[in-house]
Design a protein around this motif. Structure first.
Motif, PDB file in Angstrom:
ATOM      1  N   THR A 148     -46.837 -57.443  48.692  1.00  0.00           N
ATOM      2  CA  THR A 148     -47.501 -58.369  49.592  1.00  0.00           C
ATOM      3  C   THR A 148     -46.497 -59.366  50.150  1.00  0.00           C
ATOM      4  N   GLU A 149     -46.586 -59.640  51.438  1.00  0.00           N
ATOM      5  CA  GLU A 149     -45.703 -60.613  52.073  1.00  0.00           C
ATOM      6  C   GLU A 149     -45.989 -62.012  51.531  1.00  0.00           C
ATOM      7  N   GLN A 150     -44.931 -62.751  51.270  1.00  0.00           N
ATOM      8  CA  GLN A 150     -45.047 -64.123  50.794  1.00  0.00           C
ATOM      9  C   GLN A 150     -44.913 -65.073  51.985  1.00  0.00           C
ATOM     10  N   LEU A 151     -45.932 -65.902  52.194  1.00  0.00           N
ATOM     11  CA  LEU A 151     -45.951 -66.804  53.335  1.00  0.00           C
ATOM     12  C   LEU A 151     -45.466 -68.185  52.916  1.00  0.00           C
ATOM     13  N   PRO A 152     -44.463 -68.752  53.605  1.00  0.00           N
ATOM     14  CA  PRO A 152     -44.082 -70.144  53.341  1.00  0.00           C
ATOM     15  C   PRO A 152     -45.133 -71.095  53.891  1.00  0.00           C
ATOM     16  N   TYR A 153     -44.960 -72.385  53.621  1.00  0.00           N
ATOM     17  CA  TYR A 153     -45.998 -73.351  53.968  1.00  0.00           C
ATOM     18  C   TYR A 153     -46.334 -73.332  55.454  1.00  0.00           C
ATOM     19  N   HIS A 154     -45.329 -73.300  56.305  1.00  0.00           N
ATOM     20  CA  HIS A 154     -45.607 -73.427  57.735  1.00  0.00           C
ATOM     21  C   HIS A 154     -46.292 -72.190  58.303  1.00  0.00           C
ATOM     22  N   ARG A 155     -46.418 -71.105  57.522  1.00  0.00           N
ATOM     23  CA  ARG A 155     -47.067 -69.883  57.994  1.00  0.00           C
ATOM     24  C   ARG A 155     -48.459 -69.691  57.396  1.00  0.00           C
ATOM     25  N   LEU A 156     -48.982 -70.701  56.701  1.00  0.00           N
ATOM     26  CA  LEU A 156     -50.235 -70.529  55.972  1.00  0.00           C
ATOM     27  C   LEU A 156     -51.450 -70.396  56.877  1.00  0.00           C
ATOM     28  N   ALA A 157     -51.334 -70.645  58.164  1.00  0.00           N
ATOM     29  CA  ALA A 157     -52.468 -70.381  59.051  1.00  0.00           C
ATOM     30  C   ALA A 157     -52.816 -68.904  59.067  1.00  0.00           C
TER      31      ALA A 157
END
Length: 425
Positions: free
Chosen positions: A17-26
């Motif tokens: 699964t891709e890990q999303l950083p904070y700025h990509r949480l949308a």
């Protein structure tokens, strides 16, 4: 002689699964669509302005009902402490408005604006507050050493008035500062990050908007606010949450409001951080840099989650030829509904000849395979338990006692068949 081997499918590979950083949480919502962040921004602006107007009308009605005097604009004069409280509340109401929009429009947990863990990390927030207090306090102490530039001496307001103001500030400044962080470092950063992978590309717009929201005072003051927005945005991305930026913003505002509340008419001043002089800006930038370095030092000694797993695509129903991008093994024998052009059908489905109708191309040939069964029928494996047939379709008699049972050895080739299983007639 080469024996045919059963069809082997590669094992299903592990799903990463891709890990999303904070700025990509949308993009964390399984129902994410490109228009949701844009629509949410519009709804946040409209809902926030509507909420502030309603709040102002309620305050005005309360002031009139309690008999407070009115100024030239018809606004009740509550006094500096109460009016400052109203101003702080007008900013603080942005938090519930924003969290509701995240939940309803963004279709994701509201806590994903707080951090990648879906909540505020209170211990980390407290540690950041304890780190910011001495740094901002030192910068504020150095401020009193600067020359007054001909300004009149300030007059002490007195302990009773200062105590009332301090209680109000301690209660409201944290939520006011947090509201600004949720809007700029939270929502706006994640909205930009929904379209931009680079964290810097997502952080810079909110820093400029943050400075513009404080008004245009001096170039030094505007630059100071941009530096604060960039540093707070980097801390949010680097730590995976808003705690570090909320701590710095809260402590900075508490010191600034506290100094204003300590002098007569200090809270009535219209000056903001945008009106800062270059001397104050130098001290503030140094304190921001020192705090950022201190948080980075803490991060090397503490383990913090910085990413959140992206949602997996919805699983397809059982029996589908593909599930989550990995082929699902299908039974190679004839299945209902197979035919040319049908999803999941074998390559020979619907072809003329003995394999027509979804039956393997070897069906009906003399040898160990019964009609519709593979050439290894009768051996251990997928064809075990299927009796061999003669060329005329009859089933031969079972082997006499003492001979190997069916499935333990290959039966002799039928008359006219070659050693490789092909018909020689």
């Amino acid at each position: 002689m080469t024996q045919p081997q059963p069809l082997l499918l590669p094992p299903a590979q592990a799903q990463f699964t891709e890990q999303l950083p904070y700025h990509r949480l949308a993009r964390l919502s399984p129902r994410y669509r490109w228009w949701r962040p844009l629509l949410g921004t519009l709804v946040v602006a409209v809902a926030y302005m509507t909420t502030v107007v309603v709040l102002m009308f309620l305050v005005a009605a309360l002031g009139s009902g309690l008999g407070y005097p009115q100024d030239d604009d018809g606004w009740p004069e509550f006094g500096p402490v109460s009016e400052t409280a109203v101003d702080l509340l007008c900013i603080a109401v942005g938090i519930p408005v924003l969290l509701l929009v995240v939940r309803w429009i963004g279709r994701r947990p509201a806590g994903t604006v707080s951090s990648v863990t879906g909540r505020l990390r209170w211990r980390w927030l407290l540690l950041c507050v304890l780190t910011a207090v001495p740094i901002v306090g030192l910068a504020m102490g150095c401020l009193f050493l600067l020359p007054a530039d001909g300004e009149p001496d300030s007059q002490w307001v007195g302990w009773p008035a200062f105590g009332r103001a301090l209680v109000m500030l301690v209660l409201l400044v944290p939520v006011q500062a947090a509201a600004e962080e949720y809007v700029f470092r939270g929502w706006l950063t994640q909205t930009a990050g929904a379209f931009l992978r680079s964290p810097w590309a997502a952080l810079l717009p909110q820093a400029v908007l943050f400075a513009a929201a404080h008004g245009w005072g001096t170039p030094w003051g505007f630059a100071d606010l941009v530096v604060f927005g960039v540093a707070a945005g980097w801390l949010t991305w680097r730590t995976g949450g808003l705690e570090a930026s909320i701590a710095l913003h809260t402590v900075n505002n508490l010191f600034a409001f506290g100094v204003s509340a300590a002098v007569v008419d200090g809270l009535t001043s219209d000056e903001t951080a945008a009106d800062a002089s270059w001397q104050l800006v130098v001290l503030d930038v140094l304190s921001i840099a020192l705090y950022t370095a201190a948080v980075a030092w803490w991060l090397r000694r503490r383990r913090l989650d910085r990413t959140a797993p992206a949602p997996r695509p919805p699983a397809l129903p059982p029996g589908h030829p593909y599930g989550n991008g990995v082929p699902v093994p299908q039974q190679w024998t004839a299945q209902p509904g197979w035919g040319p052009g049908v999803a999941g059908a074998p390559p020979w489905a619907g072809q003329p000849g003995p394999g027509a109708g979804g039956v393997g191309p070897w069906a009906g040939r003399p040898g160990p395979g019964a009609a519709g069964a593979g050439p290894w029928a009768g051996q251990g494996g997928p064809g075990a338990g299927v009796p061999p047939t003669a060329p005329d379709g009859t089933v031969p008699a079972p082997p006499p006692a003492g001979r190997p049972e069916t499935g333990t050895a290959l039966p002799p080739a039928s008359p006219g068949a070659g050693g490789d299983g092909t018909d020689r007639t």
